[in-house]
Write a protein that holds these residues in place. Structure first.
Motif, PDB file in Angstrom:
ATOM      1  N   GLU A 244     106.308 -10.347  69.740  1.00  0.00           N
ATOM      2  CA  GLU A 244     107.280 -11.226  69.075  1.00  0.00           C
ATOM      3  C   GLU A 244     107.234 -10.967  67.577  1.00  0.00           C
ATOM      4  N   ALA A 245     108.398 -10.734  66.994  1.00  0.00           N
ATOM      5  CA  ALA A 245     108.504 -10.560  65.542  1.00  0.00           C
ATOM      6  C   ALA A 245     108.530 -11.938  64.887  1.00  0.00           C
ATOM      7  N   LEU A 246     107.642 -12.139  63.924  1.00  0.00           N
ATOM      8  CA  LEU A 246     107.554 -13.426  63.218  1.00  0.00           C
ATOM      9  C   LEU A 246     107.568 -13.154  61.714  1.00  0.00           C
ATOM     10  N   ILE A 247     108.452 -13.816  61.024  1.00  0.00           N
ATOM     11  CA  ILE A 247     108.616 -13.554  59.597  1.00  0.00           C
ATOM     12  C   ILE A 247     107.443 -14.141  58.797  1.00  0.00           C
ATOM     13  N   ARG A 248     107.055 -13.435  57.741  1.00  0.00           N
ATOM     14  CA  ARG A 248     105.999 -13.900  56.842  1.00  0.00           C
ATOM     15  C   ARG A 248     106.480 -13.783  55.402  1.00  0.00           C
ATOM     16  N   TRP A 249     106.011 -14.713  54.568  1.00  0.00           N
ATOM     17  CA  TRP A 249     106.465 -14.726  53.182  1.00  0.00           C
ATOM     18  C   TRP A 249     105.361 -15.237  52.265  1.00  0.00           C
ATOM     19  N   ILE A 250     105.020 -14.426  51.286  1.00  0.00           N
ATOM     20  CA  ILE A 250     104.143 -14.900  50.203  1.00  0.00           C
ATOM     21  C   ILE A 250     104.936 -14.801  48.916  1.00  0.00           C
ATOM     22  N   ASP A 251     105.245 -15.959  48.344  1.00  0.00           N
ATOM     23  CA  ASP A 251     106.015 -16.011  47.108  1.00  0.00           C
ATOM     24  C   ASP A 251     105.059 -16.021  45.912  1.00  0.00           C
ATOM     25  N   GLU A 252     105.484 -15.382  44.829  1.00  0.00           N
ATOM     26  CA  GLU A 252     104.633 -15.289  43.629  1.00  0.00           C
ATOM     27  C   GLU A 252     104.205 -16.666  43.124  1.00  0.00           C
ATOM     28  N   ASP A 253     105.126 -17.626  43.114  1.00  0.00           N
ATOM     29  CA  ASP A 253     104.809 -18.959  42.586  1.00  0.00           C
ATOM     30  C   ASP A 253     104.359 -19.933  43.670  1.00  0.00           C
ATOM     31  N   LEU A 254     105.018 -19.872  44.814  1.00  0.00           N
ATOM     32  CA  LEU A 254     104.758 -20.873  45.850  1.00  0.00           C
ATOM     33  C   LEU A 254     103.567 -20.503  46.743  1.00  0.00           C
ATOM     34  N   GLY A 255     103.177 -19.250  46.708  1.00  0.00           N
ATOM     35  CA  GLY A 255     102.110 -18.796  47.596  1.00  0.00           C
ATOM     36  C   GLY A 255     102.631 -18.577  49.005  1.00  0.00           C
ATOM     37  N   PHE A 256     101.745 -18.693  50.008  1.00  0.00           N
ATOM     38  CA  PHE A 256     102.176 -18.529  51.387  1.00  0.00           C
ATOM     39  C   PHE A 256     103.039 -19.713  51.796  1.00  0.00           C
ATOM     40  N   VAL A 257     104.223 -19.422  52.296  1.00  0.00           N
ATOM     41  CA  VAL A 257     105.082 -20.493  52.807  1.00  0.00           C
ATOM     42  C   VAL A 257     105.305 -20.218  54.291  1.00  0.00           C
ATOM     43  N   SER A 258     105.004 -21.194  55.125  1.00  0.00           N
ATOM     44  CA  SER A 258     105.132 -21.026  56.567  1.00  0.00           C
ATOM     45  C   SER A 258     106.601 -20.988  56.986  1.00  0.00           C
ATOM     46  N   PRO A 259     106.935 -20.145  57.975  1.00  0.00           N
ATOM     47  CA  PRO A 259     108.322 -20.160  58.476  1.00  0.00           C
ATOM     48  C   PRO A 259     108.705 -21.531  59.042  1.00  0.00           C
ATOM     49  N   ALA A 260     107.716 -22.265  59.547  1.00  0.00           N
ATOM     50  CA  ALA A 260     108.011 -23.610  60.047  1.00  0.00           C
ATOM     51  C   ALA A 260     108.568 -24.484  58.922  1.00  0.00           C
ATOM     52  N   GLU A 261     108.208 -24.164  57.663  1.00  0.00           N
ATOM     53  CA  GLU A 261     108.756 -24.906  56.531  1.00  0.00           C
ATOM     54  C   GLU A 261     110.045 -24.273  55.997  1.00  0.00           C
ATOM     55  N   PHE A 262     110.056 -22.940  55.821  1.00  0.00           N
ATOM     56  CA  PHE A 262     111.211 -22.380  55.100  1.00  0.00           C
ATOM     57  C   PHE A 262     112.404 -22.031  55.992  1.00  0.00           C
ATOM     58  N   ILE A 263     112.179 -21.813  57.290  1.00  0.00           N
ATOM     59  CA  ILE A 263     113.329 -21.517  58.160  1.00  0.00           C
ATOM     60  C   ILE A 263     114.299 -22.715  58.207  1.00  0.00           C
ATOM     61  N   PRO A 264     113.816 -23.939  58.406  1.00  0.00           N
ATOM     62  CA  PRO A 264     114.755 -25.075  58.362  1.00  0.00           C
ATOM     63  C   PRO A 264     115.470 -25.210  57.013  1.00  0.00           C
ATOM     64  N   ILE A 265     114.780 -24.888  55.920  1.00  0.00           N
ATOM     65  CA  ILE A 265     115.424 -24.959  54.601  1.00  0.00           C
ATOM     66  C   ILE A 265     116.486 -23.861  54.480  1.00  0.00           C
ATOM     67  N   ALA A 266     116.166 -22.686  55.002  1.00  0.00           N
ATOM     68  CA  ALA A 266     117.158 -21.596  55.006  1.00  0.00           C
ATOM     69  C   ALA A 266     118.378 -21.986  55.833  1.00  0.00           C
ATOM     70  N   GLU A 267     118.146 -22.695  56.927  1.00  0.00           N
ATOM     71  CA  GLU A 267     119.257 -23.139  57.771  1.00  0.00           C
ATOM     72  C   GLU A 267     120.138 -24.124  57.016  1.00  0.00           C
TER      73      GLU A 267
END
Ligand code: C2E
Ligand code: MG
Ligand code: MG
Ligand code: MG
Length: 273
Positions: free
Chosen positions: A58-81
Protein backbone atom coordinates in the motif's frame (compact mmCIF):
# COMPACT_ATOMS: atom_id res chain seq x y z
CA UNK A 1 -16.57 32.61 41.21
CA UNK A 2 -18.37 30.37 38.82
CA UNK A 3 -18.69 33.24 36.37
CA UNK A 4 -14.97 33.86 36.35
CA UNK A 5 -14.22 30.20 36.08
CA UNK A 6 -16.65 29.94 33.18
CA UNK A 7 -15.09 32.89 31.44
CA UNK A 8 -11.64 31.42 31.92
CA UNK A 9 -12.68 28.16 30.33
CA UNK A 10 -14.32 30.04 27.48
CA UNK A 11 -11.08 31.91 26.79
CA UNK A 12 -9.11 28.68 26.82
CA UNK A 13 -11.64 27.11 24.49
CA UNK A 14 -11.64 29.99 22.01
CA UNK A 15 -7.87 30.17 22.28
CA UNK A 16 -7.48 26.53 21.34
CA UNK A 17 -10.01 26.89 18.52
CA UNK A 18 -7.93 29.73 17.12
CA UNK A 19 -4.75 27.71 17.47
CA UNK A 20 -6.52 24.93 15.63
CA UNK A 21 -7.71 27.20 12.82
CA UNK A 22 -4.26 28.74 12.57
CA UNK A 23 -2.60 25.35 12.22
CA UNK A 24 -5.11 24.28 9.58
CA UNK A 25 -4.40 27.40 7.55
CA UNK A 26 -0.69 26.91 7.96
CA UNK A 27 -0.98 23.31 6.77
CA UNK A 28 -3.19 24.23 3.82
CA UNK A 29 -0.63 26.81 2.72
CA UNK A 30 2.30 24.47 3.21
CA UNK A 31 0.63 21.70 1.17
CA UNK A 32 0.73 23.91 -1.89
CA UNK A 33 4.41 24.53 -1.34
CA UNK A 34 5.10 20.84 -0.73
CA UNK A 35 3.52 19.84 -4.03
CA UNK A 36 5.50 22.46 -5.92
CA UNK A 37 8.81 21.56 -4.27
CA UNK A 38 8.39 17.80 -4.13
CA UNK A 39 8.44 17.63 -0.35
CA UNK A 40 6.09 14.67 -0.17
CA UNK A 41 7.27 11.10 -0.19
CA UNK A 42 5.55 7.80 -0.75
CA UNK A 43 6.17 4.96 1.68
CA UNK A 44 5.11 1.40 0.94
CA UNK A 45 3.71 -1.08 3.44
CA UNK A 46 3.69 -4.79 2.53
CA UNK A 47 0.60 -6.95 2.37
CA UNK A 48 1.28 -10.66 2.78
CA UNK A 49 -0.78 -13.72 1.97
CA UNK A 50 -1.54 -16.58 4.36
CA UNK A 51 1.83 -18.25 3.75
CA UNK A 52 3.72 -15.08 4.48
CA UNK A 53 4.67 -14.08 0.93
CA UNK A 54 4.44 -10.41 0.01
CA UNK A 55 1.66 -10.08 -2.55
CA UNK A 56 1.30 -6.32 -2.55
CA UNK A 57 2.12 -2.94 -1.09
CA UNK A 58 0.00 0.00 0.00
CA UNK A 59 1.33 3.42 -0.98
CA UNK A 60 1.06 5.86 1.94
CA UNK A 61 2.01 9.50 1.64
CA UNK A 62 4.59 11.01 4.00
CA UNK A 63 5.45 14.64 4.62
CA UNK A 64 8.07 16.42 6.68
CA UNK A 65 7.64 20.17 6.45
CA UNK A 66 10.54 22.52 7.27
CA UNK A 67 8.48 24.48 9.83
CA UNK A 68 5.75 22.08 10.88
CA UNK A 69 7.90 18.96 11.11
CA UNK A 70 6.30 15.57 10.50
CA UNK A 71 2.63 15.96 9.69
CA UNK A 72 0.52 12.79 9.65
CA UNK A 73 -1.67 12.12 6.60
CA UNK A 74 -4.49 11.52 9.09
CA UNK A 75 -4.18 15.25 9.83
CA UNK A 76 -3.31 16.80 6.47
CA UNK A 77 -5.40 14.70 4.06
CA UNK A 78 -8.70 16.01 5.54
CA UNK A 79 -7.29 19.56 5.36
CA UNK A 80 -6.29 18.99 1.74
CA UNK A 81 -9.82 17.76 1.06
CA UNK A 82 -11.38 20.84 2.67
CA UNK A 83 -9.06 23.30 0.96
CA UNK A 84 -9.35 21.96 -2.57
CA UNK A 85 -5.86 20.47 -2.71
CA UNK A 86 -6.58 16.76 -2.62
CA UNK A 87 -6.73 16.30 -6.41
CA UNK A 88 -3.21 17.67 -6.75
CA UNK A 89 -2.01 15.30 -4.01
CA UNK A 90 -3.73 12.32 -5.60
CA UNK A 91 -2.12 13.16 -8.97
CA UNK A 92 1.26 13.52 -7.32
CA UNK A 93 0.98 10.18 -5.51
CA UNK A 94 -0.24 8.43 -8.66
CA UNK A 95 2.67 9.76 -10.71
CA UNK A 96 5.12 8.66 -8.04
CA UNK A 97 3.59 5.18 -7.71
CA UNK A 98 3.47 4.68 -11.48
CA UNK A 99 7.10 5.82 -11.78
CA UNK A 100 8.26 3.41 -9.08
CA UNK A 101 6.06 0.48 -10.13
CA UNK A 102 8.61 -1.10 -12.53
CA UNK A 103 10.96 -1.75 -9.58
CA UNK A 104 8.24 -3.78 -7.84
CA UNK A 105 7.20 -5.58 -11.01
CA UNK A 106 10.83 -6.56 -11.71
CA UNK A 107 10.85 -8.49 -8.45
CA UNK A 108 7.34 -9.89 -8.74
CA UNK A 109 5.31 -9.60 -11.96
CA UNK A 110 2.09 -10.29 -10.06
CA UNK A 111 2.59 -7.57 -7.46
CA UNK A 112 -0.34 -5.31 -6.52
CA UNK A 113 0.43 -1.78 -5.46
CA UNK A 114 -2.51 0.05 -3.97
CA UNK A 115 -3.15 3.73 -3.54
CA UNK A 116 -5.81 5.54 -1.53
CA UNK A 117 -8.51 7.67 -3.13
CA UNK A 118 -10.57 10.19 -1.18
CA UNK A 119 -14.26 10.98 -1.49
CA UNK A 120 -13.40 14.18 -3.35
CA UNK A 121 -11.45 12.21 -5.95
CA UNK A 122 -14.52 10.10 -6.65
CA UNK A 123 -16.63 13.22 -7.15
CA UNK A 124 -14.08 14.46 -9.68
CA UNK A 125 -15.58 13.73 -13.10
CA UNK A 126 -12.19 13.45 -14.78
CA UNK A 127 -10.68 10.92 -12.36
CA UNK A 128 -11.09 7.90 -14.62
CA UNK A 129 -9.66 9.68 -17.67
CA UNK A 130 -6.72 10.91 -15.63
CA UNK A 131 -5.94 7.41 -14.36
CA UNK A 132 -6.27 5.95 -17.85
CA UNK A 133 -4.04 8.63 -19.38
CA UNK A 134 -1.36 8.27 -16.70
CA UNK A 135 -1.39 4.49 -16.99
CA UNK A 136 -0.66 4.59 -20.68
CA UNK A 137 1.86 7.40 -20.26
CA UNK A 138 3.85 5.35 -17.71
CA UNK A 139 3.06 2.01 -19.39
CA UNK A 140 1.55 0.62 -16.24
CA UNK A 141 -0.27 -2.71 -16.37
CA UNK A 142 -3.67 -2.17 -14.76
CA UNK A 143 -3.38 -5.65 -13.16
CA UNK A 144 -0.61 -4.31 -10.91
CA UNK A 145 -2.75 -1.50 -9.48
CA UNK A 146 -5.36 -1.49 -6.75
CA UNK A 147 -7.37 1.48 -5.51
CA UNK A 148 -8.50 1.77 -1.90
CA UNK A 149 -11.55 3.78 -0.98
CA UNK A 150 -13.28 3.94 2.37
CA UNK A 151 -16.71 2.48 2.78
CA UNK A 152 -18.18 5.92 3.56
CA UNK A 153 -16.50 7.64 0.58
CA UNK A 154 -17.90 4.95 -1.71
CA UNK A 155 -21.42 5.06 -0.33
CA UNK A 156 -21.65 8.86 -0.20
CA UNK A 157 -20.99 8.93 -3.95
CA UNK A 158 -22.62 5.66 -4.86
CA UNK A 159 -23.54 6.19 -8.55
CA UNK A 160 -20.34 7.96 -9.47
CA UNK A 161 -18.19 5.47 -7.52
CA UNK A 162 -19.88 2.50 -9.16
CA UNK A 163 -19.20 3.94 -12.57
CA UNK A 164 -15.55 4.81 -11.98
CA UNK A 165 -14.74 1.57 -10.21
CA UNK A 166 -16.49 -0.71 -12.67
CA UNK A 167 -14.55 1.04 -15.46
CA UNK A 168 -11.30 0.54 -13.53
CA UNK A 169 -12.16 -3.12 -12.98
CA UNK A 170 -12.80 -3.57 -16.71
CA UNK A 171 -9.29 -2.24 -17.34
CA UNK A 172 -7.88 -4.84 -14.92
CA UNK A 173 -7.40 -2.85 -11.71
CA UNK A 174 -8.81 -4.10 -8.42
CA UNK A 175 -10.80 -2.14 -5.86
CA UNK A 176 -10.57 -2.47 -2.08
CA UNK A 177 -13.04 -1.12 0.46
CA UNK A 178 -10.90 0.47 3.21
CA UNK A 179 -11.71 0.63 6.94
CA UNK A 180 -14.58 -1.80 6.44
CA UNK A 181 -16.95 -2.24 9.36
CA UNK A 182 -16.69 1.28 10.78
CA UNK A 183 -19.12 3.15 8.55
CA UNK A 184 -22.50 1.71 7.75
CA UNK A 185 -24.79 -0.81 9.31
CA UNK A 186 -26.51 -2.08 6.18
CA UNK A 187 -24.67 -4.79 4.29
CA UNK A 188 -27.14 -5.07 1.41
CA UNK A 189 -25.08 -2.75 -0.78
CA UNK A 190 -22.13 -5.15 -0.81
CA UNK A 191 -23.60 -7.17 -3.65
CA UNK A 192 -24.31 -4.05 -5.70
CA UNK A 193 -20.93 -2.42 -5.82
CA UNK A 194 -17.78 -2.85 -7.89
CA UNK A 195 -15.46 -4.44 -5.41
CA UNK A 196 -12.70 -7.04 -5.13
CA UNK A 197 -11.44 -6.80 -1.55
CA UNK A 198 -12.73 -5.89 1.89
CA UNK A 199 -10.15 -4.38 4.23
CA UNK A 200 -11.32 -5.12 7.73
CA UNK A 201 -10.61 -2.13 9.94
CA UNK A 202 -7.75 -2.12 12.42
CA UNK A 203 -10.11 -1.56 15.35
CA UNK A 204 -11.47 -5.11 14.99
CA UNK A 205 -7.96 -6.55 14.70
CA UNK A 206 -6.84 -4.55 17.78
CA UNK A 207 -9.58 -6.09 19.87
CA UNK A 208 -9.04 -9.70 18.83
CA UNK A 209 -8.65 -11.77 21.98
CA UNK A 210 -9.74 -8.84 24.17
CA UNK A 211 -13.33 -8.44 23.13
CA UNK A 212 -15.57 -11.40 22.35
CA UNK A 213 -17.77 -9.26 20.12
CA UNK A 214 -14.84 -8.01 18.00
CA UNK A 215 -13.57 -11.57 17.64
CA UNK A 216 -17.01 -12.74 16.59
CA UNK A 217 -17.56 -9.88 14.16
CA UNK A 218 -14.12 -10.40 12.63
CA UNK A 219 -14.84 -14.09 11.99
CA UNK A 220 -18.25 -13.22 10.58
CA UNK A 221 -16.82 -10.57 8.21
CA UNK A 222 -14.17 -12.99 6.93
CA UNK A 223 -16.78 -15.69 6.43
CA UNK A 224 -19.13 -13.30 4.67
CA UNK A 225 -16.37 -12.03 2.36
CA UNK A 226 -15.45 -15.58 1.42
CA UNK A 227 -19.07 -16.43 0.67
CA UNK A 228 -19.44 -13.29 -1.46
CA UNK A 229 -16.22 -14.34 -3.23
CA UNK A 230 -14.47 -11.17 -2.14
CA UNK A 231 -10.86 -11.08 -1.02
CA UNK A 232 -10.36 -10.10 2.58
CA UNK A 233 -7.43 -8.12 3.96
CA UNK A 234 -6.88 -7.42 7.67
CA UNK A 235 -5.20 -4.10 8.49
CA UNK A 236 -3.15 -3.21 11.56
CA UNK A 237 -1.93 -6.73 12.36
CA UNK A 238 0.65 -6.27 15.11
CA UNK A 239 1.06 -9.70 16.70
CA UNK A 240 1.63 -13.32 15.71
CA UNK A 241 -1.54 -14.25 17.65
CA UNK A 242 -3.68 -11.87 15.60
CA UNK A 243 -2.15 -13.17 12.36
CA UNK A 244 -2.67 -16.83 13.30
CA UNK A 245 -6.27 -16.23 14.29
CA UNK A 246 -7.08 -14.27 11.13
CA UNK A 247 -5.52 -16.94 8.91
CA UNK A 248 -7.38 -19.71 10.77
CA UNK A 249 -10.63 -17.89 9.98
CA UNK A 250 -9.83 -17.73 6.25
CA UNK A 251 -8.33 -14.27 5.89
CA UNK A 252 -6.20 -14.19 2.70
CA UNK A 253 -4.28 -10.92 3.05
CA UNK A 254 -2.61 -9.41 6.10
CA UNK A 255 -1.05 -6.02 6.61
CA UNK A 256 0.44 -4.43 9.71
CA UNK A 257 3.55 -3.64 11.73
CA UNK A 258 3.98 -7.36 12.48
CA UNK A 259 4.86 -7.90 8.81
CA UNK A 260 6.38 -4.53 8.04
CA UNK A 261 6.01 -0.81 8.62
CA UNK A 262 5.56 1.59 5.74
CA UNK A 263 9.03 2.37 4.34
CA UNK A 264 10.68 4.00 1.32
CA UNK A 265 10.98 1.98 -1.90
CA UNK A 266 14.70 1.23 -1.40
CA UNK A 267 14.05 -0.31 2.01
CA UNK A 268 11.06 -2.47 1.08
CA UNK A 269 12.76 -3.76 -2.06
CA UNK A 270 15.91 -4.84 -0.27
CA UNK A 271 13.74 -6.72 2.24
CA UNK A 272 11.72 -8.47 -0.43
CA UNK A 273 12.35 -12.19 -0.87
P1 C2E B 1 -5.46 3.82 5.73
O1 C2E B 1 -5.55 3.85 4.25
O2 C2E B 1 -6.49 3.00 6.44
O3 C2E B 1 -4.00 3.29 6.04
C1 C2E B 1 -3.65 2.51 7.15
C2 C2E B 1 -2.94 3.34 8.20
O4 C2E B 1 -2.62 2.49 9.32
C3 C2E B 1 -1.61 3.94 7.77
O5 C2E B 1 -1.44 5.15 8.51
C4 C2E B 1 -0.59 2.90 8.25
O6 C2E B 1 0.70 3.43 8.43
C5 C2E B 1 -1.22 2.51 9.56
N1 C2E B 1 -0.85 1.16 9.98
C6 C2E B 1 -0.59 0.08 9.22
N2 C2E B 1 -0.32 -1.01 9.96
C7 C2E B 1 -0.38 -0.60 11.24
C8 C2E B 1 -0.19 -1.29 12.51
O7 C2E B 1 0.11 -2.46 12.57
N3 C2E B 1 -0.35 -0.52 13.63
C9 C2E B 1 -0.68 0.80 13.58
N4 C2E B 1 -0.82 1.47 14.74
N5 C2E B 1 -0.89 1.47 12.42
C10 C2E B 1 -0.74 0.76 11.26
P2 C2E B 1 -0.95 6.49 7.80
O8 C2E B 1 0.09 6.19 6.77
O9 C2E B 1 -0.65 7.46 8.87
O10 C2E B 1 -2.25 6.97 7.00
C11 C2E B 1 -3.42 7.32 7.65
C12 C2E B 1 -4.55 7.51 6.67
O11 C2E B 1 -4.28 8.62 5.82
C13 C2E B 1 -4.74 6.31 5.73
O12 C2E B 1 -5.51 5.29 6.35
C14 C2E B 1 -5.47 6.99 4.57
O13 C2E B 1 -6.82 7.14 4.88
C15 C2E B 1 -4.82 8.35 4.56
N6 C2E B 1 -3.76 8.37 3.53
C16 C2E B 1 -2.47 8.01 3.59
N7 C2E B 1 -1.83 8.20 2.41
C17 C2E B 1 -2.77 8.69 1.56
C18 C2E B 1 -2.75 9.11 0.17
O14 C2E B 1 -1.74 9.02 -0.54
N8 C2E B 1 -3.95 9.58 -0.34
C19 C2E B 1 -5.08 9.66 0.42
N9 C2E B 1 -6.19 10.13 -0.16
N10 C2E B 1 -5.13 9.27 1.70
C20 C2E B 1 -3.99 8.80 2.27
MG1 MG C 1 -5.74 2.43 2.80
MG1 MG D 1 -7.33 1.30 6.00
MG1 MG E 1 -7.67 2.66 8.63
Amino acid sequence: RSKLEGRGKYTVFVGSMMEDAKRKMQIAGAIEDAIRNNHFKVYYQPKVNADGHTMGYEALIRWIDEDLGFVSPAEFIPIAEQSGKISAITSWVMTRVFTELPDFVKENPNIKVSMNLSAIDIKNKSLFTEIQTKMSQYQVAAENIEFEVTESAYLENFEQANQVFSNLQKMGCTIALDDFGTGYSSLAYLTQISLDTLKIDKQFVDNLGHSDSSTLITSAIIDMANRLELQICAEGVETREQADFLISQGCQQLQGYFFGRPAPLEDVLSKYN
